[in-house]
Design a protein around this motif. Structure first.
Motif, mmCIF file in Angstrom:
data_model
loop_
_atom_site.group_PDB
_atom_site.id
_atom_site.type_symbol
_atom_site.label_atom_id
_atom_site.label_comp_id
_atom_site.label_asym_id
_atom_site.label_seq_id
_atom_site.Cartn_x
_atom_site.Cartn_y
_atom_site.Cartn_z
ATOM 1 N N PHE A 157 0.850 -1.192 0.000
ATOM 2 C CA PHE A 157 0.000 0.000 0.000
ATOM 3 C C PHE A 157 0.880 1.234 0.000
ATOM 4 O O PHE A 157 2.061 1.182 0.380
ATOM 5 C CB PHE A 157 -0.968 0.012 1.199
ATOM 6 N N GLY A 158 0.323 2.347 -0.452
ATOM 7 C CA GLY A 158 1.081 3.585 -0.522
ATOM 8 C C GLY A 158 0.191 4.785 -0.261
ATOM 9 O O GLY A 158 -1.012 4.773 -0.544
ATOM 10 N N LEU A 159 0.801 5.826 0.288
ATOM 11 C CA LEU A 159 0.037 7.025 0.625
ATOM 12 C C LEU A 159 0.909 8.258 0.458
ATOM 13 O O LEU A 159 2.136 8.180 0.507
ATOM 14 C CB LEU A 159 -0.479 6.938 2.066
ATOM 15 N N GLY A 160 0.256 9.403 0.264
ATOM 16 C CA GLY A 160 0.961 10.682 0.164
ATOM 17 C C GLY A 160 1.024 11.360 1.519
ATOM 18 O O GLY A 160 -0.009 11.552 2.175
ATOM 19 N N ILE A 161 2.237 11.713 1.937
ATOM 20 C CA ILE A 161 2.409 12.338 3.254
ATOM 21 C C ILE A 161 1.700 13.693 3.307
ATOM 22 O O ILE A 161 1.056 14.038 4.291
ATOM 23 C CB ILE A 161 3.900 12.512 3.577
#
Length: 337
Positions: A298-302
């Motif tokens: 999974f990935g997310l924008g800080i």
């Protein structure tokens, strides 16, 4: 001679003392003149004459040296007195810096996953096609390779568009099981109220034997993580598509501003999209030589998380170094302390 000694002892400045030295021992000083008379003195008297002059010279030299030390100490004391600072004149209130919301949010996420025994992995900002695209199941003509999205260099390298290449490098250098996060800076050719050419991501990867990983594991980890970051929010998973995961999902949380009732921020839907996730596609494992493995990522924008947590309306304000904005986050330092 006693007169000169008294003058030396009564000198009040280094300049005055230097003048007395010149008057006595200089080229035209009184003792120098007396020494010049040696040539006219009878041989029988020269020894006593010279001894007397040398004795006087020693006395004057010692008097000069002693007085010089004394005056130098006085001069130093005066200088220190002149340059000293009365700290009581200054405001006792200390002005400290503020934790940048992006850095604070990233550190908070990193610490959360460190407590779950995830490792933190890093990789280069300048990547090649294999690590950034090919190994992640992005075919040659995939839209994500478009020149409008990616900064390409003349030597066929590029500025990484996500931190996913770190996952590839980790799998190529390590054997399963893997539990890692990859925080870092990424680059895309976009700039508006919700996008900047440079921003920050954290991506995670878990790989283990095929029977030990499932979408249910992923769902549990993300629900716990999002409620840690945003409080008691609802979490939903929507089917989506990413080339490197199958099945894939986008994850929403109930709007932190209207509590799900609908507002301008969530476009009256009551939901906010926060990250993407999925089970790692087999083509990705084939690219790194993994057999009989399963995993999720999974990935997310800080910046996205920081804006939601701290109610920041414009993404660009995070990069403008406006002290009026950053000064609002001094409390973050107090909490960390």
């Amino acid at each position: 001679m006693e007169l000169w000694i008294k003058k030396i002892e009564s000198a009040s400045t280094l300049e005055e003392l230097e003048s007395l030295r010149v008057d006595t021992l200089g080229k035209k000083g009184v003792l120098t003149i007396e020494f010049a008379k040696m040539k006219d003195i009878l041989a029988v008297d020269k020894k006593s004459f010279a001894e007397n002059l040398n004795r006087q010279k020693d006395q004057i030299t010692k008097a000069l040296d002693s007085k010089k030390i004394e005056l130098e100490i006085i001069a130093l004391d005066k200088k220190l007195q002149f340059e000293k600072i009365d700290v009581t004149k200054f405001n006792n209130e200390l002005s400290c810096g503020a934790a940048h919301p992006v850095a604070e949010t990233m550190n908070r996420i990193i610490n959360y996953f460190l407590n779950l025994n995830f490792t933190v992995e890093e990789g280069p900002l300048v990547e090649d096609d294999f690590h950034n695209f090919q190994a992640l199941n992005l075919p040659e003509y995939h839209p994500a390779r478009d020149m409008a999205d990616t900064f390409y260099n003349k030597d066929y390298t590029l500025l990484r568009t996500h931190t996913s290449p770190v996952q590839i490098r980790t799998m190529l250098s390590q054997k399963a099981p893997i539990r890692m996060i990859a925080p870092g800076t990424v680059f895309r050719r976009d700039f508006d109220i919700t996008h900047t050419p440079m921003f920050h991501q954290i991506e995670a990867l878990v790989v283990d034997e095929a029977d030990k990983i499932s979408f249910a594991n992923l769902k549990h980890v993300l629900v716990e993580f999002l409620q840690h970051m945003f409080g008691e929010v609802e979490v939903r998973f929507r089917p989506s598509y990413f080339p490197f995961t199958e099945p894939s999902a986008e994850v929403d949380i109930s709007c932190v501003f209207c509590k799900g009732s609908g507002c301008r921020v969530c476009s009256q839907t009551g939901w906010l999209e926060v990250l993407g996730c999925g089970v790692v596609d087999q083509n990705v494992f084939d690219a790194v030589g993994y057999k009989d493995k399963s995993g999720y990522a999974f990935g997310l924008g800080i910046e996205r998380f920081a804006m939601l947590i701290h109610s920041i309306g414009d993404l660009r304000s995070l990069f403008e170094s406006d002290t009026r904005l950053l000064g609002q986050f001094k409390w973050l330092l107090q909490e960390d302390g």
